[in-house]
Scaffold this motif. Structure first.
Motif, PDB file in Angstrom:
ATOM      1  N   ARG A  30      32.437 -11.154 -96.228  1.00 34.49           N
ATOM      2  CA  ARG A  30      31.954 -12.903 -96.801  1.00 34.49           C
ATOM      3  C   ARG A  30      32.943 -13.065 -97.534  1.00 34.49           C
ATOM      4  N   GLY A  45      21.369 -20.110 -95.051  1.00 37.77           N
ATOM      5  CA  GLY A  45      20.866 -19.251 -95.723  1.00 37.77           C
ATOM      6  C   GLY A  45      21.723 -17.768 -94.085  1.00 37.77           C
ATOM      7  N   SER A  46      22.481 -17.252 -94.637  1.00 42.15           N
ATOM      8  CA  SER A  46      23.177 -16.165 -93.852  1.00 42.15           C
ATOM      9  C   SER A  46      23.384 -15.176 -94.940  1.00 42.15           C
ATOM     10  N   THR A  47      23.008 -14.003 -94.479  1.00 43.45           N
ATOM     11  CA  THR A  47      22.445 -12.709 -95.574  1.00 43.45           C
ATOM     12  C   THR A  47      23.743 -12.272 -95.309  1.00 43.45           C
ATOM     13  N   LEU A  48      25.454 -12.415 -95.197  1.00 41.23           N
ATOM     14  CA  LEU A  48      26.338 -11.814 -95.279  1.00 41.23           C
ATOM     15  C   LEU A  48      26.893 -12.000 -96.470  1.00 41.23           C
ATOM     16  N   GLU A  49      27.200 -10.622 -96.238  1.00 38.86           N
ATOM     17  CA  GLU A  49      27.390 -10.038 -97.845  1.00 38.86           C
ATOM     18  C   GLU A  49      28.831  -9.000 -97.355  1.00 38.86           C
TER      19      GLU A  49
END
Length: 112
Positions: A30, A45-49
């Protein structure tokens, strides 16, 4: 490059006795994406972490496992010293692989 196949053996067919390390970049996807391409490169809205740990936290464990199971290869980055005979894009490792690289085949030399 993995050829398409139908076979009995499940995931053992896909494993191919390969033991890859993640690259340092993989642990901070990210933040590295934002740094390189800007925040707009990550869809809303991406959940990329980023991972809560980094490559350096795991390198000693990679090393231990590679020596226990006898991984072969040619290091391209030993403690920051790059060797063009190995993968210069890999994360720094503390030492050379425990086993030498496997000999090439016509397939690997042609498609490598």
């Amino acid at each position: 490059m993995h050829p398409m196949m139908n076979a009995i053996g499940g995931t053992s067919i896909h494993y191919w006795a390969q033991s890859w390390r993640l690259k340092p970049w993989d642990f901070k996807t990210r933040s590295e994406t934002i740094q390189r391409y800007g925040a707009s490169a990550i869809p809303p809205g991406s959940t990329l972490e980023d991972w809560p740990i980094g490559y350096d936290d795991l390198e000693r464990f990679y090393d231990t496992v590679e020596y226990e199971i006898g991984v072969s290869g040619k290091a391209g980055n030993i403690q920051g010293r790059l060797d063009p005979d190995g993968n210069v894009f890999e994360g720094p490792r503390r030492r050379e692989y425990p086993m030498p690289p496997l000999r090439g085949t016509e397939f690997s030399e042609h498609y490598g």
